[in-house]
Design a protein around this motif. Structure first.
Motif, PDB file in Angstrom:
ATOM      1  N   LEU A  37       0.803  -1.229   0.000  1.00 40.02           N
ATOM      2  CA  LEU A  37       0.000   0.000   0.000  1.00 40.02           C
ATOM      3  C   LEU A  37       0.833   1.275   0.000  1.00 40.02           C
ATOM      4  N   GLY A  38       2.116   1.188   0.283  1.00 36.32           N
ATOM      5  CA  GLY A  38       2.997   2.360   0.261  1.00 36.32           C
ATOM      6  C   GLY A  38       2.869   3.256   1.485  1.00 36.32           C
ATOM      7  N   ASN A  39       2.309   2.750   2.571  1.00 38.09           N
ATOM      8  CA  ASN A  39       2.204   3.530   3.807  1.00 38.09           C
ATOM      9  C   ASN A  39       3.488   3.407   4.618  1.00 38.09           C
ATOM     10  N   HIS A  40       3.651   4.269   5.595  1.00 36.22           N
ATOM     11  CA  HIS A  40       4.821   4.252   6.470  1.00 36.22           C
ATOM     12  C   HIS A  40       4.357   4.166   7.911  1.00 36.22           C
ATOM     13  N   SER A  41       5.247   3.725   8.793  1.00 44.21           N
ATOM     14  CA  SER A  41       4.875   3.614  10.201  1.00 44.21           C
ATOM     15  C   SER A  41       5.502   4.750  11.002  1.00 44.21           C
ATOM     16  N   VAL A  42       4.828   5.096  12.089  1.00 43.25           N
ATOM     17  CA  VAL A  42       5.326   6.106  13.012  1.00 43.25           C
ATOM     18  C   VAL A  42       4.953   5.665  14.418  1.00 43.25           C
ATOM     19  N   MET A  43       5.839   5.953  15.362  1.00 39.74           N
ATOM     20  CA  MET A  43       5.569   5.633  16.760  1.00 39.74           C
ATOM     21  C   MET A  43       5.654   6.909  17.582  1.00 39.74           C
ATOM     22  N   LEU A  44       4.838   6.960  18.626  1.00 38.78           N
ATOM     23  CA  LEU A  44       4.873   8.073  19.558  1.00 38.78           C
ATOM     24  C   LEU A  44       5.513   7.607  20.855  1.00 38.78           C
ATOM     25  N   ALA A  45       6.229   8.513  21.516  1.00 38.69           N
ATOM     26  CA  ALA A  45       6.926   8.159  22.751  1.00 38.69           C
ATOM     27  C   ALA A  45       5.946   7.778  23.855  1.00 38.69           C
ATOM     28  N   SER A  46       4.778   8.386  23.865  1.00 37.81           N
ATOM     29  CA  SER A  46       3.814   8.136  24.938  1.00 37.81           C
ATOM     30  C   SER A  46       2.965   6.888  24.701  1.00 37.81           C
ATOM     31  N   GLU A  47       2.938   6.374  23.495  1.00 35.80           N
ATOM     32  CA  GLU A  47       2.110   5.213  23.153  1.00 35.80           C
ATOM     33  C   GLU A  47       3.009   4.067  22.685  1.00 35.80           C
ATOM     34  N   ASP A  48       2.607   2.854  22.989  1.00 40.05           N
ATOM     35  CA  ASP A  48       3.336   1.687  22.504  1.00 40.05           C
ATOM     36  C   ASP A  48       2.567   1.091  21.325  1.00 40.05           C
ATOM     37  N   ILE A  49       2.221   1.960  20.386  1.00 41.35           N
ATOM     38  CA  ILE A  49       1.408   1.576  19.236  1.00 41.35           C
ATOM     39  C   ILE A  49       2.119   2.028  17.966  1.00 41.35           C
ATOM     40  N   ARG A  50       2.084   1.184  16.956  1.00 40.38           N
ATOM     41  CA  ARG A  50       2.624   1.553  15.646  1.00 40.38           C
ATOM     42  C   ARG A  50       1.455   2.068  14.810  1.00 40.38           C
ATOM     43  N   PHE A  51       1.550   3.319  14.377  1.00 41.45           N
ATOM     44  CA  PHE A  51       0.529   3.919  13.520  1.00 41.45           C
ATOM     45  C   PHE A  51       1.030   3.889  12.084  1.00 41.45           C
ATOM     46  N   TYR A  52       0.138   3.608  11.157  1.00 41.27           N
ATOM     47  CA  TYR A  52       0.490   3.630   9.739  1.00 41.27           C
ATOM     48  C   TYR A  52      -0.111   4.885   9.128  1.00 41.27           C
ATOM     49  N   ILE A  53       0.732   5.645   8.438  1.00 35.80           N
ATOM     50  CA  ILE A  53       0.306   6.905   7.831  1.00 35.80           C
ATOM     51  C   ILE A  53       0.658   6.889   6.351  1.00 35.80           C
ATOM     52  N   SER A  54       0.022   7.766   5.591  1.00 40.80           N
ATOM     53  CA  SER A  54       0.288   7.849   4.153  1.00 40.80           C
ATOM     54  C   SER A  54       1.678   8.435   3.908  1.00 40.80           C
ATOM     55  N   LYS A  55       2.183   8.233   2.728  1.00 41.68           N
ATOM     56  CA  LYS A  55       3.505   8.767   2.382  1.00 41.68           C
ATOM     57  C   LYS A  55       3.502  10.298   2.445  1.00 41.68           C
ATOM     58  N   LYS A  56       2.386  10.917   2.083  1.00 42.14           N
ATOM     59  CA  LYS A  56       2.264  12.375   2.135  1.00 42.14           C
ATOM     60  C   LYS A  56       2.449  12.884   3.565  1.00 42.14           C
ATOM     61  N   ASP A  57       1.793  12.237   4.532  1.00 45.14           N
ATOM     62  CA  ASP A  57       1.948  12.631   5.933  1.00 45.14           C
ATOM     63  C   ASP A  57       3.354  12.319   6.442  1.00 45.14           C
ATOM     64  N   TRP A  58       3.911  11.195   6.019  1.00 43.59           N
ATOM     65  CA  TRP A  58       5.255  10.807   6.443  1.00 43.59           C
ATOM     66  C   TRP A  58       6.294  11.826   5.978  1.00 43.59           C
ATOM     67  N   LEU A  59       6.125  12.341   4.763  1.00 42.00           N
ATOM     68  CA  LEU A  59       7.064  13.347   4.251  1.00 42.00           C
ATOM     69  C   LEU A  59       6.996  14.637   5.053  1.00 42.00           C
ATOM     70  N   LYS A  60       5.837  14.951   5.618  1.00 43.63           N
ATOM     71  CA  LYS A  60       5.718  16.129   6.486  1.00 43.63           C
ATOM     72  C   LYS A  60       6.603  15.991   7.719  1.00 43.63           C
ATOM     73  N   LEU A  61       6.717  14.766   8.239  1.00 46.24           N
ATOM     74  CA  LEU A  61       7.568  14.536   9.414  1.00 46.24           C
ATOM     75  C   LEU A  61       9.046  14.654   9.083  1.00 46.24           C
ATOM     76  N   TRP A  62       9.392  14.405   7.839  1.00 43.42           N
ATOM     77  CA  TRP A  62      10.797  14.406   7.432  1.00 43.42           C
ATOM     78  C   TRP A  62      11.195  15.668   6.678  1.00 43.42           C
ATOM     79  N   GLU A  63      10.394  16.750   6.785  1.00 44.41           N
ATOM     80  CA  GLU A  63      10.799  18.017   6.153  1.00 44.41           C
ATOM     81  C   GLU A  63      12.129  18.499   6.723  1.00 44.41           C
TER      82      GLU A  63
END
Length: 109
Positions: A37-63
């Motif tokens: 599907l071309g999605n990416h994963s992201v984790m938050l420090a406060s949660e022990d959950i892996r969230f899958y986000i779109s590539k568009k949202d993932w690129l926002k994190l890596w600006e």
């Protein structure tokens, strides 16, 4: 069938982004989301959950690259909204807001 979301509920999470130097996590869901599907994963420090986000949202994190965030002595705080799945876990999530915060960035292997 496992990706069927519960359309009546929306859950929101907020926390600091944890950057991974090398992605070693692998399971069937990870393979399906990333490779098919071309999605990416992201984790938050406060949660022990892996969230899958779109590539568009993932690129926002890596600006701004994590190495630059270390030099600036700041990290990223995000608000994520997602829908729970009928058989557990969460569907593809959406990043609603990204803020820079003054903290030591979390980079794990």
């Amino acid at each position: 069938m496992y990706r069927t979301p519960n359309f009546k509920k929306i859950k929101c999470f907020e926390g600091e982004v944890v950057f991974k130097a090398i992605e070693l996590h692998f399971d069937l869901r990870d393979f399906f989301e990333k490779n098919l599907l071309g999605n990416h994963s992201v984790m938050l420090a406060s949660e022990d959950i892996r969230f899958y986000i779109s590539k568009k949202d993932w690129l926002k994190l890596w600006e701004i690259k994590p190495q630059q965030l270390i030099k600036m002595d700041c990290g990223l705080n995000v608000k994520i909204s997602t829908r729970p799945l009928f058989f557990g876990g969460y569907g593809v999530s959406v990043i609603d807001e990204i803020k820079k915060i003054e903290t030591k960035i979390k980079i794990i292997k």
